[in-house]
Design an enzyme around this catalytic site. Sequence first.
Site, short mmCIF file in Angstrom:
data_model
loop_
_atom_site.label_atom_id
_atom_site.label_comp_id
_atom_site.label_asym_id
_atom_site.label_seq_id
_atom_site.Cartn_x
_atom_site.Cartn_y
_atom_site.Cartn_z
N ILE A 96 -4.27 9.89 8.49
CA ILE A 96 -2.97 10.31 9.04
C ILE A 96 -2.74 11.80 8.78
O ILE A 96 -2.34 12.54 9.70
CB ILE A 96 -1.84 9.44 8.44
N THR A 115 6.29 10.12 5.05
CA THR A 115 6.08 8.91 5.86
C THR A 115 5.08 7.99 5.16
O THR A 115 4.54 7.09 5.79
CB THR A 115 5.53 9.26 7.26
N ARG A 137 4.67 6.54 1.20
CA ARG A 137 5.30 5.49 0.40
C ARG A 137 6.41 6.13 -0.41
O ARG A 137 6.25 7.24 -0.95
CB ARG A 137 4.29 4.82 -0.55
N ASP A 170 10.80 8.39 5.83
CA ASP A 170 10.66 7.09 6.51
C ASP A 170 10.49 5.97 5.49
O ASP A 170 10.43 4.81 5.86
CB ASP A 170 9.44 7.14 7.45
N GLU A 196 13.00 0.55 -1.21
CA GLU A 196 13.31 0.05 0.15
C GLU A 196 13.24 -1.47 0.27
O GLU A 196 13.86 -2.05 1.16
CB GLU A 196 12.38 0.69 1.19
N HIS A 212 11.26 2.86 7.65
CA HIS A 212 9.83 2.52 7.65
C HIS A 212 9.38 2.14 9.06
O HIS A 212 8.84 1.06 9.29
CB HIS A 212 9.55 1.38 6.66
P1 NAD Z 1 -6.33 7.47 4.00
O1 NAD Z 1 -6.91 6.63 2.92
O2 NAD Z 1 -7.12 7.73 5.24
O3 NAD Z 1 -5.92 8.90 3.40
C1 NAD Z 1 -5.33 9.07 2.15
C2 NAD Z 1 -5.80 10.40 1.58
O4 NAD Z 1 -5.12 10.61 0.33
C3 NAD Z 1 -7.31 10.42 1.30
O5 NAD Z 1 -7.91 11.55 1.90
C4 NAD Z 1 -7.38 10.46 -0.22
O6 NAD Z 1 -8.50 11.18 -0.71
C5 NAD Z 1 -6.08 11.18 -0.55
N1 NAD Z 1 -5.67 11.00 -1.95
C6 NAD Z 1 -5.80 9.89 -2.72
N2 NAD Z 1 -5.33 10.16 -3.97
C7 NAD Z 1 -4.92 11.44 -3.96
C8 NAD Z 1 -4.34 12.28 -4.96
N3 NAD Z 1 -4.11 11.85 -6.20
N4 NAD Z 1 -4.02 13.55 -4.61
C9 NAD Z 1 -4.25 14.00 -3.36
N5 NAD Z 1 -4.80 13.26 -2.36
C10 NAD Z 1 -5.12 11.99 -2.69
O7 NAD Z 1 -4.93 6.80 4.34
P2 NAD Z 1 -4.08 6.97 5.69
O8 NAD Z 1 -4.51 5.96 6.69
O9 NAD Z 1 -4.05 8.41 6.06
O10 NAD Z 1 -2.64 6.50 5.17
C11 NAD Z 1 -1.96 7.24 4.16
C12 NAD Z 1 -0.78 6.43 3.67
O11 NAD Z 1 0.21 6.36 4.71
C13 NAD Z 1 -1.08 4.94 3.38
O12 NAD Z 1 -1.63 4.77 2.09
C14 NAD Z 1 0.29 4.31 3.50
O13 NAD Z 1 0.91 4.31 2.22
C15 NAD Z 1 1.04 5.26 4.44
N6 NAD Z 1 1.41 4.61 5.71
C16 NAD Z 1 2.71 4.59 6.08
C17 NAD Z 1 3.09 4.01 7.28
C18 NAD Z 1 4.51 3.98 7.77
O14 NAD Z 1 4.84 3.21 8.69
N7 NAD Z 1 5.42 4.77 7.21
C19 NAD Z 1 2.10 3.43 8.10
C20 NAD Z 1 0.77 3.49 7.69
C21 NAD Z 1 0.42 4.09 6.50
#
Ligand code: NAD
Length: 333
Positions: free
Chosen positions: A157, A234, A236, A260, A265, A297
Amino acid sequence: MRVLIYDAKRYDRETLQAANASSGSPHELIFVESQLNVQTASLADGFRAASIFVNDDASALTLERLARGGVRLLTLRSTGFNNVDLDVAARCGITVMRVANYSPYAVAEFAVALLQTVNRKVHRAYNRTREGNFLLDGLQGHDIHGKTVGVIGTGRIGAIFARIMAGFGVTLLGHDIVSDPACVQLGMRYVSLDELLAQSDIISLHTPLLPSTYHMINAATLARMKPGVILINTSRGALIDTEALIEALKSGHIGAVGLDVYEEEDGLFFRDRSDQIITDDVFARLMTFPNVLVTGHQAFFTHEALSQIAETTIRNLTDFEAGHTNENLLQPR
Ligand code: NAD
């Protein structure tokens, strides 16, 4: 396979039933509105699989109760899995699968929508013009062009958010434990968290919720941000210490915030609470700031993403039943 779908909204039923009907070997899906928790785990007695969403509670006692009732697969209709105790699941013999890949565009595009709404004050303009007030005072925003945008977490994302922001003509900073060559090619410079906080005019959070990221935005990190910074979350809710954010908003240090997600929540979001008193004073205070926009959310909530979530959930069920594994399997770290 008989599957109990917890926390099922109308749109979950429709998309899951459609995906199930078009799969080669449909499963027997039973939908309940209840969220999964230790009290509702017994609803799944006799089911081999259960499906949950982001605020269902799959911590130790719940998983143990599910296992006693015969559940062997827990399939998440989400990417994030911070609500599941993977160690306990493994110990109880419950396989856990998620939706590792669904439209990251849904969430990244929504982060941009939040950003431009709070920057250009569209949320306030919407109410004003409906009241017949066409004054512009108080609605001034900033050009995004030329600003520095910090992306914390440049996974699926975050990388797409960065790509969209590159189109605005910004300087991109990134912070992650691994760097993405595609982001570097966009011109992103990976920096320490401290440098990103100090340099960015706009900060967007895209890391999962982990022990290492819990309250990563707190009194100390908020103080390091530039005055007037715009903060978007957006990912957590618990990435942000909300009480510290409120203090930073009260002091005027923060320019605007788009959220979001909210750390408390669960029990609030995904419900109509419009005729009830909000007893969460922290949330109630957050809602008083004119420069804060909270959505419930909904970043994932696009037609494309819902279809992909449903199709992947059905594929997870089918693969599990056939004894196959796939990229959605979650294992203890
Ligand atoms: P992803 O696993 O592709 O990317 C997460 C990134 O965070 C990775 O590159 C990882 O290396 C990095 N990361 C992990 N620990 C870290 C730290 N301590 N410091 C810095 N970077 C760190 O995940 P994604 O698909 O991009 O999703 C990200 C988050 O978005 C999900 O975990 C979820 O919580 C959230 N999400 C929210 C919604 C919504 O509707 N609001 C929907 C989908 C996902």
